[in-house]
Motif scaffolding. Structure first.
Motif, PDB file in Angstrom:
ATOM      1  N   LEU A   1       0.865  -1.180   0.000  1.00  0.00           N
ATOM      2  CA  LEU A   1       0.000   0.000   0.000  1.00  0.00           C
ATOM      3  C   LEU A   1       0.905   1.235   0.000  1.00  0.00           C
ATOM      4  N   VAL A   2       0.817   2.049  -1.060  1.00  0.00           N
ATOM      5  CA  VAL A   2       1.722   3.203  -1.188  1.00  0.00           C
ATOM      6  C   VAL A   2       0.929   4.500  -1.139  1.00  0.00           C
ATOM      7  N   ASP A   3       1.402   5.458  -0.357  1.00  0.00           N
ATOM      8  CA  ASP A   3       0.753   6.777  -0.349  1.00  0.00           C
ATOM      9  C   ASP A   3       1.799   7.861  -0.129  1.00  0.00           C
TER      10      ASP A   3
ATOM     11  N   LYS B   1      -1.833  15.888   8.654  1.00  0.00           N
ATOM     12  CA  LYS B   1      -1.816  16.697   7.430  1.00  0.00           C
ATOM     13  C   LYS B   1      -1.843  15.764   6.224  1.00  0.00           C
ATOM     14  N   ARG B   2      -2.836  15.966   5.368  1.00  0.00           N
ATOM     15  CA  ARG B   2      -3.000  15.071   4.204  1.00  0.00           C
ATOM     16  C   ARG B   2      -3.183  15.897   2.946  1.00  0.00           C
ATOM     17  N   PRO B   3      -2.108  16.555   2.450  1.00  0.00           N
ATOM     18  CA  PRO B   3      -2.274  17.365   1.243  1.00  0.00           C
ATOM     19  C   PRO B   3      -2.754  16.556   0.040  1.00  0.00           C
TER      20      PRO B   3
ATOM     21  N   ASP C   1      -5.480   1.181  -8.722  1.00  0.00           N
ATOM     22  CA  ASP C   1      -5.439   2.649  -8.671  1.00  0.00           C
ATOM     23  C   ASP C   1      -6.517   3.130  -7.703  1.00  0.00           C
ATOM     24  N   ALA C   2      -6.081   3.566  -6.527  1.00  0.00           N
ATOM     25  CA  ALA C   2      -7.007   4.122  -5.530  1.00  0.00           C
ATOM     26  C   ALA C   2      -6.545   5.546  -5.235  1.00  0.00           C
ATOM     27  N   SER C   3      -6.188   6.271  -6.316  1.00  0.00           N
ATOM     28  CA  SER C   3      -5.536   7.585  -6.147  1.00  0.00           C
ATOM     29  C   SER C   3      -6.526   8.721  -5.941  1.00  0.00           C
TER      30      SER C   3
ATOM     31  N   VAL D   1     -10.354   1.852  -8.328  1.00  0.00           N
ATOM     32  CA  VAL D   1     -11.443   1.723  -7.345  1.00  0.00           C
ATOM     33  C   VAL D   1     -11.711   3.075  -6.669  1.00  0.00           C
ATOM     34  N   GLY D   2     -12.896   3.205  -6.093  1.00  0.00           N
ATOM     35  CA  GLY D   2     -13.235   4.413  -5.333  1.00  0.00           C
ATOM     36  C   GLY D   2     -13.295   5.631  -6.235  1.00  0.00           C
ATOM     37  N   ASP D   3     -12.886   6.775  -5.704  1.00  0.00           N
ATOM     38  CA  ASP D   3     -12.969   8.026  -6.465  1.00  0.00           C
ATOM     39  C   ASP D   3     -12.117   8.003  -7.734  1.00  0.00           C
TER      40      ASP D   3
HETATM   41  C1  LIG Z   1     -16.370  18.138   0.358  1.00  0.00           C
HETATM   42  C2  LIG Z   1     -16.501  16.653   0.368  1.00  0.00           C
HETATM   43  C3  LIG Z   1     -17.323  16.037   1.312  1.00  0.00           C
HETATM   44  C4  LIG Z   1     -17.476  14.652   1.307  1.00  0.00           C
HETATM   45  N1  LIG Z   1     -18.333  14.066   2.194  1.00  0.00           N
HETATM   46  C5  LIG Z   1     -18.505  12.729   2.191  1.00  0.00           C
HETATM   47  C6  LIG Z   1     -19.372  12.095   3.103  1.00  0.00           C
HETATM   48  O1  LIG Z   1     -20.076  12.730   3.887  1.00  0.00           O
HETATM   49  N2  LIG Z   1     -19.457  10.734   3.065  1.00  0.00           N
HETATM   50  C7  LIG Z   1     -18.733   9.985   2.181  1.00  0.00           C
HETATM   51  O2  LIG Z   1     -18.832   8.758   2.201  1.00  0.00           O
HETATM   52  N3  LIG Z   1     -17.898  10.554   1.303  1.00  0.00           N
HETATM   53  C8  LIG Z   1     -17.778  11.893   1.283  1.00  0.00           C
HETATM   54  N4  LIG Z   1     -16.931  12.477   0.382  1.00  0.00           N
HETATM   55  C9  LIG Z   1     -16.260  11.630  -0.605  1.00  0.00           C
HETATM   56  C10 LIG Z   1     -15.018  10.971  -0.003  1.00  0.00           C
HETATM   57  O3  LIG Z   1     -14.141  11.943   0.495  1.00  0.00           O
HETATM   58  C11 LIG Z   1     -14.342  10.166  -1.091  1.00  0.00           C
HETATM   59  O4  LIG Z   1     -15.284   9.354  -1.729  1.00  0.00           O
HETATM   60  C12 LIG Z   1     -13.231   9.320  -0.533  1.00  0.00           C
HETATM   61  O5  LIG Z   1     -12.171  10.102  -0.117  1.00  0.00           O
HETATM   62  C13 LIG Z   1     -12.723   8.367  -1.607  1.00  0.00           C
HETATM   63  O6  LIG Z   1     -11.667   7.670  -1.127  1.00  0.00           O
HETATM   64  P1  LIG Z   1     -10.492   7.185  -2.093  1.00  0.00           P
HETATM   65  O7  LIG Z   1      -9.688   6.279  -1.262  1.00  0.00           O
HETATM   66  O8  LIG Z   1     -11.062   6.715  -3.368  1.00  0.00           O
HETATM   67  O9  LIG Z   1      -9.674   8.495  -2.459  1.00  0.00           O
HETATM   68  P2  LIG Z   1      -8.850   9.529  -1.503  1.00  0.00           P
HETATM   69  O10 LIG Z   1      -9.446   9.567  -0.163  1.00  0.00           O
HETATM   70  O11 LIG Z   1      -8.767  10.797  -2.261  1.00  0.00           O
HETATM   71  O12 LIG Z   1      -7.429   8.873  -1.388  1.00  0.00           O
HETATM   72  C14 LIG Z   1      -6.527   8.871  -2.468  1.00  0.00           C
HETATM   73  C15 LIG Z   1      -5.130   8.660  -1.916  1.00  0.00           C
HETATM   74  O13 LIG Z   1      -4.214   8.486  -2.986  1.00  0.00           O
HETATM   75  C16 LIG Z   1      -2.998   9.124  -2.666  1.00  0.00           C
HETATM   76  N5  LIG Z   1      -2.291   9.402  -3.927  1.00  0.00           N
HETATM   77  C17 LIG Z   1      -2.805   9.997  -5.036  1.00  0.00           C
HETATM   78  N6  LIG Z   1      -1.890  10.060  -6.002  1.00  0.00           N
HETATM   79  C18 LIG Z   1      -0.749   9.501  -5.497  1.00  0.00           C
HETATM   80  C19 LIG Z   1       0.548   9.294  -6.016  1.00  0.00           C
HETATM   81  N7  LIG Z   1       0.875   9.654  -7.259  1.00  0.00           N
HETATM   82  N8  LIG Z   1       1.466   8.686  -5.229  1.00  0.00           N
HETATM   83  C20 LIG Z   1       1.151   8.296  -3.963  1.00  0.00           C
HETATM   84  N9  LIG Z   1      -0.067   8.488  -3.417  1.00  0.00           N
HETATM   85  C21 LIG Z   1      -1.011   9.076  -4.179  1.00  0.00           C
HETATM   86  C22 LIG Z   1      -3.440  10.383  -1.936  1.00  0.00           C
HETATM   87  O14 LIG Z   1      -2.410  10.908  -1.115  1.00  0.00           O
HETATM   88  C23 LIG Z   1      -4.624   9.848  -1.118  1.00  0.00           C
HETATM   89  O15 LIG Z   1      -4.222   9.406   0.146  1.00  0.00           O
HETATM   90  C24 LIG Z   1     -16.772  13.858   0.373  1.00  0.00           C
HETATM   91  C25 LIG Z   1     -15.947  14.463  -0.582  1.00  0.00           C
HETATM   92  C26 LIG Z   1     -15.833  15.843  -0.601  1.00  0.00           C
HETATM   93  C27 LIG Z   1     -15.000  16.456  -1.678  1.00  0.00           C
END
Ligand SMILES: Cc1cc2nc3c(=O)[nH]c(=O)nc-3n(C[C@H](O)[C@H](O)[C@H](O)COP(=O)(O)OP(=O)(O)OC[C@H]3O[C@@H](n4cnc5c(N)ncnc54)[C@H](O)[C@@H]3O)c2cc1C
Length: 470
Positions: free
Chosen positions: A29-31, A49-51, A177-179, A315-317
Motif C-alpha cells: 500500500l503506497v501513499d 496533514k494530508r495534502p 489505482d485508488a488515487s 477503485v473508489g474516487d
Molecule cells: C467536500 C466533500 C465532502 C465529502 N463528504 C462525504 C461524506 O459525507 N461521506 C462519504 O462517504 N464521502 C464523502 N466524500 C467523498 C469521499 O471523500 C471520497 O469518496 C473518498 O475520499 C474516496 O476515497 P479514495 O480512497 O477513493 O480516495 P482519496 O481519499 O482521495 O485517497 C486517495 C489517496 O491516494 C494518494 N495518492 C494519489 N496520487 C498519489 C501518487 N501519485 N502517489 C502516492 N499516493 C497518491 C493520496 O495521497 C490519497 O491518500 C466527500 C468528498 C468531498 C470532496
C-alpha cells in the motif's frame, strides 16, 4: 513480488488492502502522505496533514450501507473508531420526533452508523491495515510512473508495477489505482499513451464548512442531514468527540457567494436560516473550510468491449466521483473494494484480459447505476441553482427530477415513506423500494402541490447582503 500494489491509502485503498490481505494475499500500500499521528479524535483531526486529499478535513458521514459492510468485514476498524471518540448514530433518529413519523420502530437498527470525522475514520482503518502481516505500508512515497510491458500481437499493454520518486520500482501482479478524485493513476496511464475513457461534468459545487463542539447540541439531531434552499443547500453532519459540521453548498460558479469563506460572513448567512441557525451556536472548532471544483467524473478502462490496458484497475474516487451531497463516496469505495475482492476470487489476475473484463462488468452492473443517479441529480440541482441565481424558478419535464423533488416533500409526512427514502439514501437498498405498491401512490399524493423548498430562509438578495456586509 506483491499480489497487489495499491496506489493510494484513502478509504478505497485501505479497505481494498484489508479485504485482500484477509484472503491471504500479499499487498503493498503506497501513499505520498504521512501516516497518522498518535492520539484521539482531536489529535487526528487537527494533527494529521494530508495534502493528497483536498477534502480530508471536510464534513463526512459514513452511510449505514458502508457502515454495515465495514462492521462485517473489519469489525476491529469500527472498535478503534469507537475507542477514539466515534459514537453510534442512527440516520433517521432526528426524524423520529417529526410529527407524522411517530417515534422509532424495532427494525430501525438498520439505519445505524458511526458519527466520526474523516481523519478519525481513516486512521482507524489505517491502524488495522498497518497491523496486518499481509500488508506492507509505504507512506510518504510518491508514485510517479506506471511500468508497462510491451503488448504481444493481438493484446493490449499490461501494467506491471509503479516507479516511485527516488527511482524505486515496485512490481505487482495487479496495480490497484485508488488515487482518489485527482485521478493521478489515470494521468499516468495517459503519460504512457493509454487513455482511459473519461466523462467529466462541466460544472460542480463548492463546500463551505465549519465544525463545532458542544456536549448539549451534539445530541439534538436535525431530522435529516441535508436541507435545500433556493441557491444554497445546507448540510448538518454529526462527528466524533462531541463535534458536528455545518456546511453551505453552493454552485462552484457562484462568485457572489465566495465571501462565505470568511467566518463572519458565514455566520451572518447561517443566522438567516431559522431551522439550521442554532447548529452554529456551538464552540467553533475550525474556521471555514472551503473546497471547490467538485464535479462528477467517471472513468473506464474497458472501452468498446476490450480493455485499454490490463494489470491495472481503478477503485473508489479514482473510478468515479460526484458531488458529495449524499455522502456516498466512502460507502461506494468500500463496496468497490468488496467487488474487487470477489472478482479476484472468481478470476485469476494472471488471466489479465478476463480479469479486467470481469471487474469492469461487475463495476458497471453494481455501481454505475448509482453514479448515474447522483450525476443526474447534480445536473438538475446545478441547473436549479443557476436559475435561482438569476431570480428564476427551474422547471423540467424529466420524471427523475420530479420524483426526487417529490420525495423531499413526502419524507416528513409518512413513516413508511421516510424509511423507504432512508433505505435508498443510506445505500441499504435500491430505488425499487420506492416503487412498492401503495408507496408510490402515497408519495405522489403527499407531494402533490408541495412547494419546492420546505424550510424558511432568506431570498437571494438578503443572503447576498448578509455575505457582503462589513
Ligand atoms: C467536500 C466533500 C465532502 C465529502 N463528504 C462525504 C461524506 O459525507 N461521506 C462519504 O462517504 N464521502 C464523502 N466524500 C467523498 C469521499 O471523500 C471520497 O469518496 C473518498 O475520499 C474516496 O476515497 P479514495 O480512497 O477513493 O480516495 P482519496 O481519499 O482521495 O485517497 C486517495 C489517496 O491516494 C494518494 N495518492 C494519489 N496520487 C498519489 C501518487 N501519485 N502517489 C502516492 N499516493 C497518491 C493520496 O495521497 C490519497 O491518500 C466527500 C468528498 C468531498 C470532496
Amino acid at each position: 513480488m506483491s499480489d497487489a500494489l495499491i496506489l493510494g491509502s484513502g478509504p478505497a485503498g485501505l479497505m481494498t488492502a484489508i479485504l485482500l490481505a484477509a484472503e491471504g494475499r500479499q499487498v503493498t500500500l503506497v501513499d505520498r502522505d504521512p501516516p497518522p499521528p498518535k492520539g484521539g479524535g482531536d489529535d487526528l483531526y487537527a494533527g494529521w496533514k494530508r495534502p493528497g486529499v483536498r477534502q480530508f478535513s471536510q464534513a463526512h458521514l459514513l452511510l449505514p450501507g458502508g457502515f454495515h459492510l465495514l462492521a462485517k468485514e473489519s469489525p476491529e476498524s469500527v472498535d478503534r473508531m469507537l475507542d477514539v471518540g466515534a459514537v453510534s448514530h442512527n440516520l433517521i433518529a432526528g426524524a423520529w420526533h417529526v410529527g407524522a413519523i411517530d417515534g422509532p420502530r424495532e427494525d430501525d437498527g438498520r439505519f445505524e452508523t458511526v458519527a466520526v470525522r474523516r481523519p478519525v475514520l481513516e486512521a482507524s482503518l489505517f491502524a488495522v491495515a498497518e497491523g496486518h502481516p499481509g500488508i506492507t505500508v509505504r507512506r510518504g512515497l510518491q508514485v510517479n510512473r506506471l511500468s508497462t510491458k510491451e503488448p504481444r500481437a493481438g493484446q493490449c499493454s499490461r501494467v506491471t508495477g509503479v516507479a516511485c520518486e527516488g527511482g524505486e520500482e515496485i512490481n505487482a501482479e495487479l496495480v490497484i489505482d485508488a488515487s482518489g478524485r485527482g485521478a493521478s493513476g489515470a494521468a499516468m496511464l495517459r503519460d504512457v499513451g493509454l487513455a482511459p475513457y473519461e466523462q467529466r461534468a462541466e460544472a460542480g459545487f463548492r463546500y463551505y464548512t465549519r465544525f463545532f463542539r458542544s456536549e448539549n447540541l451534539a445530541s439534538r439531531l436535525p431530522p435529516w442531514a441535508g436541507f435545500q434552499h433556493d441557491s444554497v443547500s445546507i448540510l448538518v453532519l454529526p462527528g466524533d468527540s462531541g463535534t458536528w459540521s455545518v456546511t453551505f453548498v453552493t454552485s462552484d460558479r457562484d462568485q457572489e457567494l465566495r465571501g462565505l469563506s470568511n467566518r463572519d460572513a458565514w455566520h451572518r448567512a447561517i443566522q438567516l436560516y431559522p431551522t439550521e441557525a442554532h447548529w452554529a451556536e456551538g464552540k467553533p472548532v475550525t474556521g471555514v473550510i472551503a473546497t471547490g471544483g467538485l464535479r462528477s467524473a467517471h472513468r473506464r478502462l474497458v472501452v468498446a468491449g476490450a480493455p485499454v490496458v490490463t494489470g491495472i484497475v481503478a477503485v473508489g474516487d479514482a473510478w468515479a466521483s460526484t458531488n458529495p451531497f449524499f455522502g456516498a463516496g466512502m460507502t461506494t469505495a468500500f463496496r468497490h473494494a468488496a467487488l474487487l475482492r470477489d472478482t479476484m476470487r472468481l478470476v485469476d489476475t494472471k488471466d489479465a484480459t478476463a480479469f479486467s473484463m470481469t471487474f469492469a462488468a461487475a463495476t458497471e452492473r453494481h455501481l454505475l447505476p448509482l453514479w448515474h443517479g447522483f450525476d443526474d441529480w447534480d445536473r438538475h440541482r446545478l441547473a436549479e441553482v443557476d436559475h435561482e441565481m438569476m431570480g428564476q424558478r427551474y422547471t423540467t419535464d424529466d420524471p427523475f427530477w420530479q420524483k426526487r423533488v417529490g420525495l423531499e416533500a413526502a419524507r416528513a409526512k409518512d413513516p413508511d415513506v421516510l424509511r423507504a427514502v432512508a433505505d435508498v439514501t443510506g445505500l441499504l437498498a435500491g430505488p425499487e423500494v420506492l416503487a412498492r405498491p401503495g408507496l408510490k401512490e402515497r408519495i405522489a399524493e403527499l407531494s402533490a402541490g408541495a412547494s419546492r423548498y420546505h424550510y424558511p430562509g432568506p431570498v437571494r438578495r438578503e443572503l447576498l447582503a448578509a455575505v457582503t456586509a462589513e
